[in-house]
Design a protein around this motif. Sequence first.
Motif, PDB file in Angstrom:
ATOM      1  N   ALA A 168       0.839  -1.200   0.000  1.00  0.00           N
ATOM      2  CA  ALA A 168       0.000   0.000   0.000  1.00  0.00           C
ATOM      3  C   ALA A 168       0.877   1.254   0.000  1.00  0.00           C
ATOM      4  O   ALA A 168       0.562   2.248  -0.666  1.00  0.00           O
ATOM      5  N   ASP A 169       2.000   1.190   0.712  1.00  0.00           N
ATOM      6  CA  ASP A 169       2.919   2.325   0.724  1.00  0.00           C
ATOM      7  C   ASP A 169       3.616   2.470  -0.622  1.00  0.00           C
ATOM      8  O   ASP A 169       3.868   3.589  -1.095  1.00  0.00           O
ATOM      9  N   ALA A 218       3.582   8.089   7.816  1.00  0.00           N
ATOM     10  CA  ALA A 218       4.483   7.407   8.747  1.00  0.00           C
ATOM     11  C   ALA A 218       3.716   6.877   9.944  1.00  0.00           C
ATOM     12  O   ALA A 218       4.014   5.793  10.460  1.00  0.00           O
ATOM     13  N   GLY A 219       2.716   7.620  10.383  1.00  0.00           N
ATOM     14  CA  GLY A 219       1.912   7.190  11.527  1.00  0.00           C
ATOM     15  C   GLY A 219       1.151   5.911  11.252  1.00  0.00           C
ATOM     16  O   GLY A 219       1.085   5.016  12.104  1.00  0.00           O
ATOM     17  N   ALA A 220       0.591   5.805  10.053  1.00  0.00           N
ATOM     18  CA  ALA A 220      -0.165   4.599   9.698  1.00  0.00           C
ATOM     19  C   ALA A 220       0.760   3.390   9.621  1.00  0.00           C
ATOM     20  O   ALA A 220       0.415   2.297  10.100  1.00  0.00           O
ATOM     21  N   ILE A 246       3.495  -1.746  15.039  1.00  0.00           N
ATOM     22  CA  ILE A 246       3.336  -1.951  16.481  1.00  0.00           C
ATOM     23  C   ILE A 246       2.227  -2.953  16.767  1.00  0.00           C
ATOM     24  O   ILE A 246       2.388  -3.867  17.604  1.00  0.00           O
ATOM     25  N   LEU A 247       1.115  -2.827  16.073  1.00  0.00           N
ATOM     26  CA  LEU A 247       0.000  -3.758  16.284  1.00  0.00           C
ATOM     27  C   LEU A 247       0.402  -5.186  15.908  1.00  0.00           C
ATOM     28  O   LEU A 247       0.016  -6.149  16.580  1.00  0.00           O
ATOM     29  N   ALA A 248       1.175  -5.327  14.838  1.00  0.00           N
ATOM     30  CA  ALA A 248       1.646  -6.662  14.450  1.00  0.00           C
ATOM     31  C   ALA A 248       2.509  -7.264  15.550  1.00  0.00           C
ATOM     32  O   ALA A 248       2.364  -8.443  15.901  1.00  0.00           O
ATOM     33  N   GLY A 249       3.412  -6.456  16.099  1.00  0.00           N
ATOM     34  CA  GLY A 249       4.264  -6.943  17.176  1.00  0.00           C
ATOM     35  C   GLY A 249       3.477  -7.309  18.419  1.00  0.00           C
ATOM     36  O   GLY A 249       3.745  -8.337  19.066  1.00  0.00           O
ATOM     37  N   LEU A 250       2.500  -6.487  18.759  1.00  0.00           N
ATOM     38  CA  LEU A 250       1.648  -6.793  19.913  1.00  0.00           C
ATOM     39  C   LEU A 250       0.886  -8.095  19.704  1.00  0.00           C
ATOM     40  O   LEU A 250       0.780  -8.921  20.615  1.00  0.00           O
ATOM     41  N   LEU A 279      14.257  13.106   8.855  1.00  0.00           N
ATOM     42  CA  LEU A 279      14.722  11.738   9.048  1.00  0.00           C
ATOM     43  C   LEU A 279      14.098  10.764   8.064  1.00  0.00           C
ATOM     44  O   LEU A 279      14.714   9.748   7.712  1.00  0.00           O
ATOM     45  N   LEU A 280      12.873  11.025   7.631  1.00  0.00           N
ATOM     46  CA  LEU A 280      12.150  10.054   6.816  1.00  0.00           C
ATOM     47  C   LEU A 280      12.169  10.352   5.327  1.00  0.00           C
ATOM     48  O   LEU A 280      11.604   9.613   4.534  1.00  0.00           O
TER      49      LEU A 280
END
Length: 317
Positions: free
Chosen positions: A84-85, A92-94, A100-104, A243-244
């Motif tokens: 999608a990117d 960057a937030g999405a 993070i959700l995947a890791g959780l 940075l990005l």
Amino acid sequence: MAELVTSLIVTLAFSPVIRAAMLRHGVIDVPNHRSSHSLPTPRGGGWACVAGVLAAAGVAAWRHTDVPLAALAAALVLALVGFADDRSDLSAGARLTAQILAGLAVGGVTGGIAVALVGAVLYPTAVNVVNFMDGINGITALTMAVWGVTAIAVGVTDHVPGVWVIGAATAGAALGFLPWNAPRARLFLGDVGSYLFGALVAGGILLGWHGGARVSVLAAPLCFYVADTFVTLAQRATRREPLLSAHRDHVYQRMVRVVGLSHTVTALSVACASALVTAAWVWADVRIASLFSVVSVLLYVGCVRLAGAARGTTSDT
């Protein structure tokens, strides 16, 4: 190993199919002044690697091996986020939220709250490190092959089946994609591929940590990726640069742009150095392995400046 061979063959076979599809749908990386390439090249090749990874998981399941379904599902979801990117430049937030959700999720399924919190840090770190470093032909395919072979060895010797399954799938996909990406790139991984490999690495390390495997060995192949990423980000932050945004400031990019090494030589150098550091962690005393790793990383970070000094120049920009 059947899983590795299956992943390699399927990835190799799907790569021209994916290339044709990306060309047809206009998923093309067009070079600009920040690129390390000079020719428009289709990206999205990571989908061939996805096919290889899924095929390897199928073989492992058929052989009644413990397949780490949560880690593989997270890798697939993040590959979708990466694509999608590739297509529409997600914020960057999405992207960070998805990581993070995947890791959780993987951590929670694997071992509860404590492991979930580790996953929430590990997944964004691994995914973004691999994504930032995927900038020249062959570098990620070769480094991921080293990591995959390492994960196979650690998973087998430390008796954590999920780790070696992920390792076999990763190594096979990386090696199967390599002929399409180096020495001449006919296809790029794209974010779909770098997110996939980053998530596989994170999943393998997380499973290894929870299963009592040697995490230091599992992490060793990424030492130059991590060092390059954080040193480059620190330098850009010091110079008050975004940075990005796209740039060519990574050490491996300056090895090509400033020192004049080819993509192939640079990628092989990073992969071989990663393998040597990993070997030190496998066979040497911890103190010796630590010292060897630190010296190796410092030499890598300073190699462009050292090359300039050897040639009687001072600039490494």
